[in-house]
Design an enzyme around this catalytic site. Structure first.
Site, PDB file in Angstrom:
ATOM      1  N   GLY A 122       0.772  -1.051   0.140  1.00 45.97           N
ATOM      2  CA  GLY A 122       0.125   0.017  -0.104  1.00 45.97           C
ATOM      3  C   GLY A 122       0.870   1.118   0.006  1.00 45.97           C
ATOM      4  O   GLY A 122       0.647   2.020  -0.702  1.00 45.97           O
ATOM      5  N   SER A 123       2.020   1.095   0.735  1.00 43.67           N
ATOM      6  CA  SER A 123       2.799   2.458   0.955  1.00 43.67           C
ATOM      7  C   SER A 123       3.295   2.763  -0.641  1.00 43.67           C
ATOM      8  O   SER A 123       3.506   4.028  -0.827  1.00 43.67           O
ATOM      9  CB  SER A 123       4.072   2.142   1.862  1.00 43.67           C
ATOM     10  OG  SER A 123       3.558   1.777   3.007  1.00 43.67           O
ATOM     11  N   SER A 147      -3.885  -2.620  -0.080  1.00 44.24           N
ATOM     12  CA  SER A 147      -2.828  -3.704   0.400  1.00 44.24           C
ATOM     13  C   SER A 147      -3.552  -4.889   0.629  1.00 44.24           C
ATOM     14  O   SER A 147      -4.361  -5.046   1.249  1.00 44.24           O
ATOM     15  CB  SER A 147      -1.807  -2.895   1.539  1.00 44.24           C
ATOM     16  OG  SER A 147      -1.114  -3.637   2.104  1.00 44.24           O
ATOM     17  N   GLY A 148      -2.559  -5.913   0.171  1.00 43.65           N
ATOM     18  CA  GLY A 148      -3.012  -7.235   0.630  1.00 43.65           C
ATOM     19  C   GLY A 148      -3.351  -7.684   2.048  1.00 43.65           C
ATOM     20  O   GLY A 148      -4.077  -8.430   2.200  1.00 43.65           O
ATOM     21  N   HIS A 149      -2.205  -7.415   2.830  1.00 43.32           N
ATOM     22  CA  HIS A 149      -2.207  -8.140   4.167  1.00 43.32           C
ATOM     23  C   HIS A 149      -3.225  -7.594   5.246  1.00 43.32           C
ATOM     24  O   HIS A 149      -3.204  -8.215   6.368  1.00 43.32           O
ATOM     25  CB  HIS A 149      -0.677  -7.703   4.571  1.00 43.32           C
ATOM     26  CG  HIS A 149      -0.326  -6.514   5.124  1.00 43.32           C
ATOM     27  ND1 HIS A 149      -0.203  -6.170   6.451  1.00 43.32           N
ATOM     28  CD2 HIS A 149      -0.011  -5.511   4.357  1.00 43.32           C
ATOM     29  CE1 HIS A 149      -0.025  -4.972   6.476  1.00 43.32           C
ATOM     30  NE2 HIS A 149       0.322  -4.406   5.373  1.00 43.32           N
ATOM     31  N   CYS A 188       2.676   1.090  12.780  1.00 40.35           N
ATOM     32  CA  CYS A 188       3.676   1.505  11.997  1.00 40.35           C
ATOM     33  C   CYS A 188       4.209   2.901  12.829  1.00 40.35           C
ATOM     34  O   CYS A 188       5.354   3.278  12.468  1.00 40.35           O
ATOM     35  CB  CYS A 188       3.069   2.414  10.784  1.00 40.35           C
ATOM     36  SG  CYS A 188       1.660   1.338  10.051  1.00 40.35           S
TER      37      CYS A 188
HETATM   38  N1  PLP Z   1      -2.369   3.303   4.193  1.00 36.96           N
HETATM   39  C1  PLP Z   1      -3.134   3.267   5.372  1.00 36.96           C
HETATM   40  C2  PLP Z   1      -4.150   3.577   5.775  1.00 36.96           C
HETATM   41  C3  PLP Z   1      -2.618   1.823   6.267  1.00 36.96           C
HETATM   42  O1  PLP Z   1      -3.222   1.515   7.291  1.00 36.96           O
HETATM   43  C4  PLP Z   1      -1.438   1.322   5.691  1.00 36.96           C
HETATM   44  C5  PLP Z   1      -0.979   0.109   6.598  1.00 36.96           C
HETATM   45  O2  PLP Z   1      -1.159   0.210   7.820  1.00 36.96           O
HETATM   46  C6  PLP Z   1      -0.570   1.737   4.657  1.00 36.96           C
HETATM   47  C7  PLP Z   1      -1.232   2.719   3.969  1.00 36.96           C
HETATM   48  C8  PLP Z   1       0.555   0.946   4.244  1.00 36.96           C
HETATM   49  O3  PLP Z   1       0.381  -0.249   3.665  1.00 36.96           O
HETATM   50  P1  PLP Z   1       1.439  -1.408   3.588  1.00 36.96           P
HETATM   51  O4  PLP Z   1       1.818  -1.837   4.937  1.00 36.96           O
HETATM   52  O5  PLP Z   1       1.182  -2.423   2.536  1.00 36.96           O
HETATM   53  O6  PLP Z   1       2.753  -0.730   2.986  1.00 36.96           O
END
Ligand code: PLP
Length: 398
Positions: free
Chosen positions: A72-73, A201-203, A326
């Site tokens: 997702g990032s 994001s998949g996870h 995070c």
């Molecule tokens: N955006 C949001 C709102 C999230 O909650 C997260 C992860 O917690 C992310 C982005 C990042 O996703 P990824 O962990 O797949 O990089």
């Protein structure tokens, strides 16, 4: 009796059996490179296209508008940096976002500011919502992009995405939404909601970590974040994470099959936990009750320090979070909790419990049984709680 209760589904989820079963052939005998022309490669390529079709169907998009990414990032970075670099040549160097986005958005904005872009960070109200009029008022001639998250990862508030999308479309400004927490929990249709770009994001939906999606509306072209080979139509290089992509395809199919039924099961459990834990003296719910993700519970218990609370819960077998996963590891209070007006003292004593349709009533009862005595114990050894009790420290909003 001690149980194990996983209540941190907003941080990540367990891979489901169905997803693992779908992935296994591609981790074993299906090892061909999707770019290879022989059958073993082509089969992997076809399987990726099938996953792309499933993602497109779940989001109301066309398969060719779906790009697989590493997380997702990455999708967030691509949307912001790609759009900024694309539209800068047209004199559009202004971006609108909100103060309580995920750091993948906020840090991308900070990087763009260093390059000379201007970013407007919209404030959120005390319940954790952006109002569409704020977006309308902030749009300027030189606005390149509006990026507002679909649902907040800490307090679970669901934003008025369709209304914001309509405003952006009318004003001719591209609209991106970080839907990492929303996909599978809220019905999404990118066409009906005028969404130009979407990250997921998949996870978070029982697929593996390290695979994500970016939807980019047909007609929009932004520069690549990762250059190299011709994968993903030449827009995102790197040999595909075949098994994970296929896992994500299966996961989104399951997650979006009957969101309403799932929420009808999960939301009452959420409300039961909220109501029970709000009986703890001097506690508060963070984020409004309406338009809230069915599985999100975020409460503050001043005097019970967040990290100590998590460790005590861990000893009882409960996995939860304080702020977002995070940001834990840093002593700064969560920017999300500060954005809705919490003081540092109140934000530090916060707990996020994120449940889903795997959560059982026994899990809920266990959480409700274990949290109150832990709070009481932590407060009994807290100098801050003593100050609060003596009236030497007055906390707003509690
Ligand atoms: N955006 C949001 C709102 C999230 O909650 C997260 C992860 O917690 C992310 C982005 C990042 O996703 P990824 O962990 O797949 O990089």
């Amino acid at each position: 009796m001690k149980r194990f209760v996983y209540a941190d589904n907003a941080a990540t989820t367990q891979i489901s059996k169905e997803v693992l079963d779908a992935m296994m052939p591609w981790l074993t005998e299906g090892y061909g490179n999707p770019s290879s022309i022989y059958a073993k490669g082509r089969e992997a390529g076809f399987a990726i296209e099938e996953a792309r079709r499933k993602v497109a169907q779940a989001l109301g998009a066309e398969p060719r508008e779906i790009y697989f990414t590493g997380c997702g990032s990455e999708s967030d970075n691509w949307a912001l940096k790609g759009t900024a670099h694309k539209l800068a040549s047209k004199g559009k160097k202004h971006i609108i976002t909100s103060v309580f986005e995920h750091h993948a958005i906020l840090h991308s904005c900070a990087a763009l500011e260093k390059e000379g872009f201007e970013v407007t960070y919209l404030p959120v109200d005390q319940d954790g919502f952006i109002h569409p009029q704020q977006v309308a008022d902030a749009i300027r001639e030189d606005t390149a992009l509006v990026s507002i998250m679909y649902a907040n990862n800490e307090i679970g508030t669901i934003q008025p995405i369709a209304e914001i999308g309509a405003i952006c479309r009318e004003k001719g400004v591209w609209f991106h939404t970080d839907a990492v927490q929303a996909v599978g929990n809220v019905p999404i249709n990118v066409k009906e909601q005028n969404i130009d770009m979407l990250s997921m994001s998949g996870h978070k939906i029982h697929a593996p970590k390290g695979v994500g999606v970016m939807y980019i509306r047909k007609g929009i072209s932004i520069p690549n974040l990762i250059d190299g080979g011709g994968q993903e139509g030449g827009h995102r290089a790197g040999t595909e994470n075949v098994a994970s992509i296929i896992g994500l395809g299966r996961a989104i199919e399951i997650a979006c099959a009957d969101i309403e039924a799932k929420n009808a099961k999960v939301a009452p459990m959420r409300d039961q936990i909220i109501d029970a834990l709000l009986k703890i003296p001097m506690s508060r719910l963070n984020g409004g009750r309406q338009n809230r993700l069915a599985g999100n519970i975020n409460l503050s218990f001043p005097g019970a320090e967040g990290e100590a609370l998590l460790l005590s819960l861990d000893l009882e077998g409960i996995c939860a979070s304080s702020g977002s996963a995070c940001t834990s590891g840093s002593l700064d209070p969560s920017h999300v909790l500060l954005s809705i007006g919490l003081s540092h003292e109140v934000a530090h004593g916060s707990l996020r419990i994120s449940i889903n349709d795997w959560t059982t009533q026994e899990d809920v009862d266990y959480i409700i049984e274990k949290v109150p005595p832990i709070i009481e114990k932590l407060r009994s050894i807290s100098p801050m709680w003593e100050h609060i009790q003596k009236g030497e420290l007055v906390l707003e909003g509690i």
